[in-house]
Design an enzyme around this catalytic site. Structure first.
Site, short mmCIF file in Angstrom:
data_model
loop_
_atom_site.label_atom_id
_atom_site.label_comp_id
_atom_site.label_asym_id
_atom_site.label_seq_id
_atom_site.Cartn_x
_atom_site.Cartn_y
_atom_site.Cartn_z
N GLU A 87 0.64 -1.48 0.40
CA GLU A 87 -0.30 0.12 0.02
C GLU A 87 1.09 1.41 0.06
O GLU A 87 0.76 1.20 0.81
CB GLU A 87 -0.99 0.44 1.26
CG GLU A 87 -1.73 -0.64 1.31
CD GLU A 87 -2.82 -0.73 2.29
OE1 GLU A 87 -3.31 -0.40 3.40
OE2 GLU A 87 -3.79 -1.81 2.38
N GLU A 146 -5.91 -8.25 0.68
CA GLU A 146 -6.65 -8.24 2.04
C GLU A 146 -7.61 -7.90 1.68
O GLU A 146 -7.50 -7.33 0.83
CB GLU A 146 -5.46 -7.14 3.35
CG GLU A 146 -3.85 -7.25 3.34
CD GLU A 146 -3.31 -5.69 3.62
OE1 GLU A 146 -4.00 -4.80 4.72
OE2 GLU A 146 -2.44 -5.67 4.24
C1 FCB Z 1 -4.28 -1.81 5.73
C2 FCB Z 1 -3.00 -2.44 6.27
C3 FCB Z 1 -2.93 -3.31 7.11
C4 FCB Z 1 -4.06 -3.70 8.15
C5 FCB Z 1 -5.70 -2.76 6.86
C6 FCB Z 1 -5.78 -3.26 7.85
O1 FCB Z 1 -4.01 -0.57 4.72
O2 FCB Z 1 -1.97 -2.75 4.77
O3 FCB Z 1 -1.38 -3.40 7.28
O4 FCB Z 1 -3.72 -2.47 8.98
O5 FCB Z 1 -5.32 -2.07 6.65
#
Ligand code: FCB
Length: 471
Positions: free
Chosen positions: A193, A377
């Site tokens: 990110e 994620e």
């Molecule tokens: C993302 C991050 C991860 C976690 C999630 C909820 O932005 O990559 O580390 O904190 O959010």
């Protein structure tokens, strides 16, 4: 708090309870997620789970500094102990295996594996070698992120991501780590990110290192992307058999009304969240709309940078959480207009699975060279409590089911999606929100470090078991 490396796992294997007979979770029979080559795993990140920040030669990171600064993190929490994973990694791998998860996305802490001169720190490297060897032995596919936000503080002291030199230091670190870990990693992701690192870290100061200037954000982004582009050929040379990629968070912006101005606002939201990163990576250029939105913030780009940044990728990791409803804000582009009466999580984020589907289908149209996708994620926070030894996280079960369905729909619409990692394997240090926000499918009691499998994890385990039985 126990810090004993010999502590035996207190996690119990997932029992599939009777109340799951009604099965609020398992994907329908025609879902592409039943394909056994669709990888299902869970993700974590070094600073969020490891703890042991002063052990075995680990150097301070920007998150140690930031979280120690009063007022930056909720309740003054820090990652000093976190889930104590540095000592409990064996039990945590057992837990992962007991759930039947097929993949594990983790990150390497840069300040744990190199000294201030960039030379290897053997003890830190050995930790990851032991961990990756065990994961391999258990047949778990490993996705390793090189940078999940824990920049060594000594590099921040020299300007951090505002200093072009940091990109070259990152390439050196990528070189070192990929020589050391070659053959142990299935997929490397350079950055996690970059939007958060650049915008939250240097643009609005909500994350480490806590600087707030629009021009800083675009310059930091450029150096992050350059770091990525410099690292990709290095990883290819050192570890040819693995996949190489990057992980981007993406945001869905929807227009509050059908007016042209609001639709433009939603477009600008997505330019700022998505195209800012994906255009340089996949088209070799920054979206000009970004500088219309933020006039005067063009970064300093040297000859050849954009070509370096657009190095071909084997995969693109996508992190998705929620959508933002926006309206036009005149020259300022867009403003958030929170919707009433929608379902939200403990973070206040709207549950909006269609956003994931629509963005994936949109990217597939926009980028002719879109690489295969892994959802690296996706998940949600809830205020989970252990009651009689169990954690009944019903909202998460339903959240996961709906997002699995969004992924299935995108696959059926032609997007090449190869896998999905839940965020997160366990509750952990949720950055500026500390330990209050719980994203895990495994609950952590931070006073005892006891792990308790939540009901969502039982559901995932049940699905995986059924799916694996089909092979
Ligand atoms: C993302 C991050 C991860 C976690 C999630 C909820 O932005 O990559 O580390 O904190 O959010």
């Amino acid at each position: 708090m126990a810090n004993d490396a010999s502590t035996v796992s207190d996690a119990r294997p997932p029992a599939v309870s009777n109340d799951l007979l009604a099965d609020p979770f398992t994907p329908p029979a025609d879902s592409t997620l039943w394909r056994t080559n669709f990888l299902l795993g869970a993700a974590t990140a070094s600073y969020q789970i490891e703890g042991a920040v002063n052990e075995d030669g680990r150097l301070p990171s920007i998150w140690d500094t930031f979280s120690a600064t009063p007022g930056k993190v909720l309740a003054g929490d820090t990652g000093a102990v976190a889930c104590d994973h540095y000592h409990r990694w064996e039990a945590d791998v057992d837990l992962l295996t007991s759930l039947g998860l097929e993949g594990y996305r983790l990150s390497v802490a840069w300040p744990r594996v190199t000294d201030a001169a960039g030379k290897p720190n053997r003890k830190g490297l050995d930790f990851y070698k032991r961990l990756l060897a065990r994961l391999k032995e258990k047949g778990i596919q490993t996705f390793v992120t090189l940078y999940h936000w824990d920049l060594p503080q000594h590099l921040e002291d020299r300007g951090g991501w505002l200093n072009r030199d940091t990109a070259y230091r990152f390439a050196d670190y990528a070189d070192l780590i990929s020589r050391e870990l070659a053959g142990m990693v299935d997929a490397w992701a350079t950055l996690n990110e970059p939007w958060c690192s650049a915008y939250l870290g240097y643009g609005n100061g909500h994350h480490a290192p806590g600087l707030a200037d629009g021009r800083f954000a675009t310059q930091a982004m450029h150096h992050l992307l350059l770091a990525h582009g410099l690292a990709i050929p290095v990883l290819r040379a050192n570890d040819p058999a693995s996949q190489k990629g990057i992980v981007a968070n993406i945001g869905r912006g929807t227009a509050d009304s059908d007016s042209a101005a609001d639709r433009r606002a939603a477009h600008l939201f997505e330019v700022q969240h998505n195209a800012w990163i994906l255009d340089p990576l996949l088209k070799g250029e920054y979206p000009q709309d970004l500088f219309e939105l933020w006039p005067g913030t063009e970064p300093l780009v040297l000859d050849g940078d954009m070509q370096t940044i657009a190095a071909p990728l084997d995969f693109l990791g996508i992190n998705y959480y929620f959508r933002t409803n926006v309206a036009s804000d005149g020259a300022r582009g867009f403003r958030d207009v929170p919707l009433e009466g929608v379902e939200r999580t403990q973070m206040g984020w709207e549950v909006y699975p269609d956003g994931l589907r629509d963005l994936l289908i949109g990217f597939n149209r926009t980028y002719a060279n879109l690489p295969p996708i892994y959802i690296t994620e996706n998940g949600m926070a809830s205020d989970d409590k252990v009651v009689d030894g169990r954690v009944d996280d019903t909202q998460r079960i339903s959240f996961l089911k709906r997002h699995f369905s969004a992924v299935d729909q995108a696959i059926k619409a032609g997007v090449d999606i190869r896998g999905y990692f839940l965020w997160s394997l366990m509750d952990n240090f949720e950055w500026a929100f500390g330990y209050e926000r719980r994203f895990g499918i495994v609950h952590i009691d931070y006073s005892t470090q006891k792990r308790t499998v939540k009901r969502s994890a039982e559901c995932v385990a049940k699905f995986l078991k059924e799916r694996q039985a089909r092979i």
